[in-house]
Structures are given as structure tokens and as C-alpha cells.
Design a protein around this motif. Structure first.
Motif, mmCIF file in Angstrom:
data_model
loop_
_atom_site.group_PDB
_atom_site.id
_atom_site.type_symbol
_atom_site.label_atom_id
_atom_site.label_comp_id
_atom_site.label_asym_id
_atom_site.label_seq_id
_atom_site.Cartn_x
_atom_site.Cartn_y
_atom_site.Cartn_z
ATOM 1 N N ALA A 129 -9.070 -0.759 -2.189
ATOM 2 C CA ALA A 129 -9.205 -2.225 -1.870
ATOM 3 C C ALA A 129 -7.965 -2.784 -1.945
ATOM 4 O O ALA A 129 -7.374 -3.751 -0.911
ATOM 5 C CB ALA A 129 -10.049 -2.899 -2.532
ATOM 6 N N LEU A 130 -6.889 -2.669 -2.792
ATOM 7 C CA LEU A 130 -5.785 -3.110 -3.108
ATOM 8 C C LEU A 130 -4.916 -2.741 -2.330
ATOM 9 O O LEU A 130 -3.795 -3.415 -1.965
ATOM 10 C CB LEU A 130 -5.493 -2.893 -4.471
ATOM 11 C CG LEU A 130 -6.209 -3.954 -5.498
ATOM 12 C CD1 LEU A 130 -6.049 -3.389 -7.115
ATOM 13 C CD2 LEU A 130 -5.973 -5.162 -5.666
ATOM 14 N N ARG A 131 -4.804 -1.172 -1.950
ATOM 15 C CA ARG A 131 -3.433 -0.684 -1.249
ATOM 16 C C ARG A 131 -3.746 0.024 -0.043
ATOM 17 O O ARG A 131 -3.422 -0.024 1.067
ATOM 18 C CB ARG A 131 -2.941 0.137 -2.302
ATOM 19 C CG ARG A 131 -2.433 -0.544 -3.535
ATOM 20 C CD ARG A 131 -1.711 0.429 -4.434
ATOM 21 N NE ARG A 131 -0.287 0.856 -3.765
ATOM 22 C CZ ARG A 131 0.513 1.467 -4.202
ATOM 23 N NH1 ARG A 131 0.466 2.293 -5.485
ATOM 24 N NH2 ARG A 131 1.745 2.018 -3.663
ATOM 25 N N ARG A 132 -4.640 0.752 -0.170
ATOM 26 C CA ARG A 132 -5.010 1.799 0.966
ATOM 27 C C ARG A 132 -5.655 1.124 2.108
ATOM 28 O O ARG A 132 -5.309 1.438 3.185
ATOM 29 C CB ARG A 132 -5.997 3.007 0.622
ATOM 30 C CG ARG A 132 -5.978 4.087 1.256
ATOM 31 C CD ARG A 132 -6.756 5.130 1.026
ATOM 32 N NE ARG A 132 -8.133 4.782 1.184
ATOM 33 C CZ ARG A 132 -9.178 5.580 0.407
ATOM 34 N NH1 ARG A 132 -8.948 6.514 -0.428
ATOM 35 N NH2 ARG A 132 -10.424 5.117 0.909
ATOM 36 N N ASP A 133 -6.546 0.144 2.128
ATOM 37 C CA ASP A 133 -7.312 -0.288 3.208
ATOM 38 C C ASP A 133 -7.793 -1.763 2.822
ATOM 39 O O ASP A 133 -8.808 -1.970 2.967
ATOM 40 C CB ASP A 133 -8.429 0.637 3.618
ATOM 41 C CG ASP A 133 -8.893 0.335 4.950
ATOM 42 O OD1 ASP A 133 -8.423 -0.523 5.677
ATOM 43 O OD2 ASP A 133 -9.581 1.127 5.661
#
Length: 203
Positions: free
Chosen positions: A101-105
Motif C-alpha cells: 500500500a505504501l510503496r508498491r501500488d
């Protein structure tokens, strides 16, 4: 992006017949829902709520000493019915979802409330997994809530397990979680093997 962890099945704690009976922590569930409501109406640009079911790490100390007080003696006494699947999720997988949620997508996870369920073993399978992981024979039995309380189980623990029998989280299956979000949850047997040295059992 703001990620909030919560608890699966909050509405089921309040909208079903257990409300006010003492089987669950009504005030706790209501407070969690209020936090989520404030998040949905906040000015934060992005947010995600992760709602896990019972944590697999509950079988580890220190929490296991309260939830399964006889585990150190090789007994997995639980009010959970022997024929009732127990929905479990690992904190390791909560971290995997948070990273996604924070970085990938972040776009895909934005403004999503996600019920997290990683495995659905019966109590017999949990005892077997603990036995295999630790090399110590773990027996199990399913006393009634009344008998468990008489033997010394904490009231909140006994009632929460009885709630799981009667109502439960109702979270999506592990397969559905994987299909929907592309993150395969960790089975309990795998988590138990990884944590084998941490269990509080007589060795």
C-alpha cells in the motif's frame, strides 16, 4: 498514504446477536469503527485500512500465556469448536500488505478497507502444526466456556473464542485474499516452522 491497522469483522461484533452479552468487547469494536469513520472523512489524500483476523502470533509468548495458558504444559485447550475453522493471519503478512500500500501500488490500495485472512485450520491442525514445528507433542481439547473459565482461562479469552464459534469474523478465504490483492498469505504450518524456537513449550 496512511495505513491503519484494525480488526476484521468489526460490524459483526456489533450487528449480530452477541451485542451486549459480554462475549466480545463491544466498546473496543465501536471505537475501532469510529476511528475508521474519522479516517474516511479526513483530509488525508490516500489511506488504507488493513483488518486482520486473529493473529498467528497469538500462539507465541507473551500473548499465548494469556490466550492458551496450558500450552507451556503441552496442552492446547481452546473453547474453539473442534469442527470450526479458525481464521488466522500473520503479522509478517500485515507488513507485506502495508508495504504494497505504501510503496508498491498505492493507487490500487487507496481508500480500501481490506479484510485479511491467511489460513483456516481446525484446532487439531493447529496442535499438529505446533507439534511438528517444536518436536514436542501438543495435545488439544475443546472445553466449554464454562469449563475453561472454571479451569482459569481469562473471561475475555473464553468469550472471544465462543464468539468465533457462534459468529466469527466472516473474512474472505485465503484464496480470495490472494486472488484479489496478489499477495499470497502465509499458511499457519509455515509460520509455525519459522517461529519454532519461539514457542513456549516444555523442551
Amino acid at each position: 498514504m496512511f495505513v491503519q491497522t484494525s480488526v476484521a469483522g468489526l460490524e459483526r461484533h456489533l450487528a449480530r446477536s452477541d451485542y451486549g452479552t459480554g462475549l466480545t468487547f463491544d466498546a473496543y469494536a465501536a471505537a475501532r469503527l469510529l476511528i475508521e469513520a474519522r479516517l474516511r472523512t479526513s483530509t488525508l489524500r490516500r489511506w488504507t485500512v488493513l483488518r486482520p483476523v486473529t493473529l498467528m502470533e497469538s500462539y507465541l509468548p507473551p500473548k499465548a500465556r494469556a490466550m492458551f495458558p496450558w500450552l507451556a504444559e503441552g496442552r492446547l485447550d481452546s473453547v474453539h469448536s473442534t469442527d470450526m475453522p479458525i481464521q488466522l493471519f500473520s503479522v509478517v503478512d500485515i507488513a507485506r500488505f502495508a508495504v504494497a500500500a505504501l510503496r508498491r501500488d498505492p493507487d490500487r490500495f487507496d481508500r480500501q478497507i481490506i479484510e485479511l485472512n491467511g489460513d483456516e485450520p481446525h484446532v487439531a491442525h493447529i496442535a499438529a502444526a505446533l507439534s511438528d514445528a517444536t518436536g514436542i507433542r501438543i495435545t488439544y481439547r475443546a472445553p466449554s466456556a464454562t469449563d475453561a473459565l472454571r479451569d482459569g482461562m481469562l473471561a475475555g479469552v473464553a468469550h472471544s473464542q465462543e464468539w468465533a464459534n457462534q459468529i466469527g469474523y466472516g473474512a474472505p478465504s485465503p484464496e480470495d485474499v490472494h486472488t484479489t490483492w496478489g499477495i499470497k498469505p502465509t499458511p499457519f504450518t509455515e509460520r509455525a516452522r519459522a517461529d519454532a524456537d519461539l514457542f513456549d513449550v516444555a523442551r
